[in-house]
Design a protein around this motif. Structure first.
Motif, PDB file in Angstrom:
ATOM      1  N   UNK A 178      85.676  16.938  62.421  1.00  8.21           N
ATOM      2  CA  UNK A 178      84.531  16.501  63.210  1.00  8.21           C
ATOM      3  C   UNK A 178      83.265  16.581  62.393  1.00  8.21           C
ATOM      4  N   UNK A 179      83.202  17.666  61.612  1.00  4.25           N
ATOM      5  CA  UNK A 179      81.983  17.897  60.884  1.00  4.25           C
ATOM      6  C   UNK A 179      81.859  17.009  59.646  1.00  4.25           C
ATOM      7  N   UNK A 180      82.962  16.773  58.971  1.00  3.45           N
ATOM      8  CA  UNK A 180      82.893  16.198  57.633  1.00  3.45           C
ATOM      9  C   UNK A 180      83.289  14.730  57.561  1.00  3.45           C
ATOM     10  N   UNK A 181      83.976  14.234  58.545  1.00  7.40           N
ATOM     11  CA  UNK A 181      84.441  12.857  58.388  1.00  7.40           C
ATOM     12  C   UNK A 181      83.949  12.003  59.542  1.00  7.40           C
ATOM     13  N   UNK A 182      83.856  10.755  59.250  1.00  2.00           N
ATOM     14  CA  UNK A 182      83.411   9.831  60.271  1.00  2.00           C
ATOM     15  C   UNK A 182      84.525   8.817  60.497  1.00  2.00           C
ATOM     16  N   UNK A 183      85.332   9.095  61.518  1.00  2.00           N
ATOM     17  CA  UNK A 183      86.493   8.239  61.753  1.00  2.00           C
ATOM     18  C   UNK A 183      86.076   6.812  62.092  1.00  2.00           C
ATOM     19  N   UNK A 184      84.906   6.671  62.687  1.00  5.87           N
ATOM     20  CA  UNK A 184      84.450   5.327  63.064  1.00  5.87           C
ATOM     21  C   UNK A 184      84.152   4.495  61.820  1.00  5.87           C
TER      22      UNK A 184
END
Lengths: 446, 522
Positions: free
Chosen positions: B136-142
């Motif tokens: 959640x903190x490090x990646x941007x799935x969108x």
């Protein structure tokens, strides 16, 4: 929300670009591997790709990692069977083996060697690169000469002329059996039986007998009607039974060719010289192979005697002795007469030698070539392989070898069928080859 | 031909799959995952690919879009050869942390296998990606797919403009530093396509007027080194450090911002590699948890499908066969041993948490008073999946039973001793030590060397100082380090000094200077 997407039709080979970059990167190693592979493989295999191995460490991707040795560390392992705290264990060799995965290289194992298959094109590219091959050869090799009609199985449609009776009838029979179409003979038998009964009825019989006959007749008649109906409904030959012969035009790279490889194997030919000769022969073989459906290779080696040998012996065995070139030419002449009639074979010959010859033999060679061999050959190439150090000496006219001197006059007036060239190093091979087999020359002759 | 008759109630029978049976199976899995286990997932996108495409996907570190680089080709060549020779099978699936969550399945898989794969990837991994705090903190799935698209185009464009060699040089160097292109502690910005494009445009705009700290801070002539006393010098050093934001653990970031001679596009490539490194950083820290979660989820779902009479005995047998291969843990003296299998460890621990919640022993109650017997294994696990990484998860949840089952023992390896010593085993005295040691083994900050940019010599030859803080006397692999320093030197353009600093005493153990010439030859 949920999707299933079928990506199987998507282009594969997405990593082609990566593979190409990898090849570029590893070129030096791959080239070396290709060279090694050429040394071990036969002339006739050159046209295929190959499995090659290159050292993995040359493609290292370094990074900062902890050393596997030294320092104080703890690690946990699974599968204790006998240890209790305080047990001492001798350090495994290398000191870090026990550390297992936690210290292993992030790239995993199998870094030592890379084995992979080069495609044919990749292989040839690299093979030719060394020979400084421009596109010319490939272009000139691509054209095919004639087409030949060959059978290509059966099809369900075609012109009546191509109807394959056997296949068609076999299908028809199978279908008739499958659908239980009455045979004509069965119908005839039924009719005969009915006729016999009718005749019997008209004769002198008891009423009981007649009643029985009538009943049988009724049954038989019904059976006959059914049989007739079926045989009408089920065709003897149906369109689905028909099969037609199918033909395809296939390119026909013109009949056949034989290639004579003649080489002096006396002690004066070093391994390296033979290697050069081999490359030349390989090129020649590839070249011919594209033109002719069928290429045979005849290896003749000679010292003071000549003999036909297999490829292995040709390149890798050493003999010593004097050098009498004409023996090889004699041998070629003999084999030609025995096995390769001129009207059926395209004949090529390449002779590799260091140019040494028995002093009185030159005239004999010239005569043999001029009278017996050249008239039969499409092309005869003489490659003189010389040591690089000696090359300079030979560039002057005085430095010509015995054989060169003997052969040189033949070049004129032979309709370009005879050529001679000197080769000193691998990079020479292709230019020389190209000169010998330049497109227009080769085409004029084939 | 008609479809084979399926026994009433079964989702499928036999091995073949088609899109209808896939869909029906997916729905059945979703029902269990969402309604029974309470999983929370990104929308799923299942993509069917061939084995060749799977090999392709492998070679670009599993991403559907990736820029080209020879190292991916190397991976492809190796995997391809291994696969063709039968030394190595292909993964059944690849799953991508994106929204929607993309799972690749191979067409060669049987329907039973596809069921397993969907449960494993589309629900197990998917839930983990969406809920674990690190992701959640490090990646941007969108945004990741857009960003990769941008990166791929950008690098292709650079290859066109500046040539393969120039781009390869930068990428090689950047890849060597990828592990050190991560902000470990500070909160990174997530890559966002729109922002990236805007920034890139700006960068191009100001390319000519690039402003560089280095030049601005050229020494004044009046304060030569002879004028400075120690304190003064230290003060200047502090100033310099503050100016460059030193120490800086993100080597790639430092070079991107400060290397004097880099072109704008070279900086951009460093940034791309850095962002991708950052994206994979959570995955590296959660292998045990991520795979454990996926295995636990697929194991539960498959068994539920069987209990509900939706899959046949044949299918469950096939499943058990492949499942046990995946979670097999060879023992340390087995030839197949190559460290802890994250699937095995993760699965064993999660099954154990389930057991502790439902059927606790006295021991469990002592060790895990919070969760023992709470009768809600799913909620307990969802909590764990959300809030831990491998190291803290093991430290918190590795139970004596799992240590006993796997017969774990700890080795003390002291360089001062000629022997290795068994430090602890799976007994009352050992549990805590074993657990602590195993957790440390999974701690990325322990596993990876601690390197930081500490200083830049502005006064002299612009030497860059990189410090390796040594813990417990564990040194760097020298040969690898020198090659990597060579890459740093290439990017930096001047000499590099590597200092080894003892973590306990702060003493400088060694200092090696590399001039640009040294580094070129390395």
């Amino acid at each position: 929300m949920f999707h299933i997407i079928d990506r199987r039709k998507n282009p594969k080979g997405k990593s082609l670009g990566n593979r190409q970059r990898f090849m570029r990167r590893a070129k030096a190693q791959i080239k070396k591997a290709v060279e090694d592979s050429i040394k071990t493989r036969g002339i006739t295999d050159i046209d295929n790709g190959d499995q090659i191995t290159i050292p993995g460490k040359t493609l290292r991707e370094p990074g900062f990692h902890h050393s596997g040795r030294g320092g104080d560390r703890n690690y946990v392992l699974p599968g204790n069977k006998k240890f209790v705290p305080g047990d001492r264990i001798a350090r495994p060799n290398g000191g870090d083996a026990g550390a297992g995965g936690s210290q292993a290289s992030p790239d995993g194992d199998g870094e030592d060697e890379f084995q992979f298959v080069l495609t044919r094109d990749e292989f040839l590219d690299i093979f030719f690169e060394d020979l400084e091959l421009p596109d010319l050869l490939k272009k000139s090799l691509k054209q095919t000469t004639a087409f030949r009609t060959a059978r290509a199985g059966y099809s369900v449609e075609g012109s009546p002329a191509n109807l394959n009776l056997v296949r068609t009838m076999r299908n028809s029979l199978a279908r008739r059996i499958g659908l239980r179409r009455p045979k004509t003979s069965d119908i005839r038998a039924l009719e005969e039986k009915i006729a016999a009964l009718v005749a019997e009825n008209e004769g002198d019989i008891t009423p009981t007998q007649k009643r029985a006959n009538d009943a049988t007749l009724k049954l038989l008649q019904a059976e006959l009607d059914e049989a007739k109906r079926r045989s009408k409904a089920i065709a003897f030959i149906d369109p689905i039974d028909t099969r037609f012969n199918q033909y395809r035009q296939i390119p026909d790279p013109n009949t056949q060719a034989v290639m004579f490889c003649l080489m002096d194997v006396s002690g004066s030919m070093s391994e390296q010289m033979k290697e050069l000769a081999k490359r030349f022969f390989m090129l020649l073989h590839m070249f011919l192979h594209r033109r002719y459906e069928h290429v045979e290779v005849v290896f003749i080696r000679h010292t003071s005697r000549a003999s036909e040998v297999d490829e292995e012996t040709f390149f890798y065995s050493r003999e010593t002795g004097g050098t009498i070139v004409s023996t090889a030419l004699e041998e070629m002449k003999r084999i030609l007469a025995d096995r390769y009639p001129v009207d059926q074979w395209n004949i090529y010959a390449a002779q590799a030698s260091d140019g040494d010859n028995y002093s009185n033999d030159g005239a004999k060679c010239t005569a043999l070539l001029a009278e017996d061999l050249l008239p039969k050959c499409q092309y005869y190439a003489y490659i003189e392989i010389t040591d690089e150090r000696e090359a300079e000496i030979f560039s002057s006219a005085e430095g010509e070898t015995a054989l060169w001197k003997a052969y040189a006059p033949l070049v004129h007036g032979r309709n370009g069928r005879f050529a001679l060239k000197r080769v000193t190093k691998a990079a020479d091979i292709f230019p020389v080859f190209r000169e010998l087999f330049a497109k227009n020359k080769a085409e004029a002759r084939i | 031909m008609t479809a084979p008759k399926t026994k009433p109630g079964l989702l499928f029978d036999g091995a073949d799959w088609d899109f209808n049976s896939l869909k029906a199976t997916y729905d059945a899995i979703e029902d269990i995952a969402i309604n029974e286990m309470g999983l929370d997932v990104y929308p799923n996108q299942i993509e069917v690919i061939t084995s060749e495409q799977m090999l392709d996907a492998y070679s670009s570190i599993g991403m559907p879009l990736m820029y080209h680089h020879w190292s991916f080709g190397k991976r492809f060549v190796r995997d391809d050869a291994m696969y063709r020779k039968g030394y190595q099978g292909l993964a059944y699936e690849i799953v991508i942390n994106s929204n929607p969550c993309i799972s690749y399945v191979m067409e060669e898989n049987t329907i039973g296998m596809q069921t397993l794969v969907m449960a494993h990837a589309a629900f197990g991994h998917n839930h983990f990606f969406k809920n674990n705090y690190l992701f959640k903190q490090w990646t941007d799935a969108e945004g990741i797919l857009d960003y990769l698209q941008f990166a791929k185009r950008y690098i292709a464009k650079c290859e066109d403009r500046f040539g393969f060699d120039a781009v390869e040089r930068i990428l090689d160097a950047a890849h060597a530093l990828m592990d050190h292109g991560v902000n470990r502690y500070s909160h990174p910005e997530k890559p966002n396509l729109a922002v990236e494009l805007e920034r890139e445009r700006e960068r191009a705009k100001y390319e000519d007027e690039t402003y560089n700290d280095l030049w601005r801070t050229l020494p004044q002539s009046d304060d030569g080194p002879e004028d400075l006393d120690d304190q003064n010098r230290r003060q200047r050093q502090e100033q310099r450090r503050a100016q460059f934001g030193l120490p800086e653990e993100n080597l790639l970031y430092f070079l991107e911002k400060n290397a004097p001679a880099l072109q704008a596009w070279e900086r951009e490539i460093l940034r791309i590699v850095r962002n991708i490194g950052q994206y994979f950083y959570p995955q590296k820290q959660t292998k045990v948890m991520n795979e454990g979660c996926a295995c636990y989820v697929h194991y539960h779902i498959m068994n539920r499908l069987y209990d509900k009479g939706l899959i046949s005995e044949g299918a469950i047998m096939e499943f058990i066969d492949s499942h046990s291969k995946v979670v097999f843990q060879p023992e340390y003296d087995d030839r197949r041993y190559s460290g802890f299998n994250p699937y095995a460890l993760g699965f064993a621990m999660m099954q154990d948490i389930h057991r502790i919640c439902v059927l606790p022993t006295e021991e469990d109650k002592k060790w895990f008073p919070d969760i023992a017997g709470n009768n809600d294994p799913f909620a307990t696990l969802r909590e764990a999946w959300a809030h831990y990484r491998d190291e803290s998860f093991i430290l918190q949840f590795l139970s004596p039973k799992v240590m006993r089952d796997m017969r774990m023992f700890m080795i003390d390896d002291r360089s001062s001793s000629p022997h290795l010593e068994v430090g602890a085993i799976h007994d009352d005295n050992g549990y805590r030590n074993v657990r602590r040691a195993l957790a440390r083994m999974h701690d990325l900050s322990v596993r990876e060397p601690d390197l930081q940019v500490v200083d830049v010599d502005l006064r002299g030859n612009r030497q860059l100082y990189i410090a390796h803080t040594q813990h417990d006397g564990i040194r760097l692999d020298k040969a690898e380090a020198e090659l990597t320093l060579g890459y740093i030197g290439q990017l930096w353009g001047y000499g590099v000094t590597l200092q080894a600093i003892d973590n306990d005493t702060g003493e400088i153990l060694s200092e090696t200077h590399y001039t640009p010439e040294d580094l070129v030859s390395a």
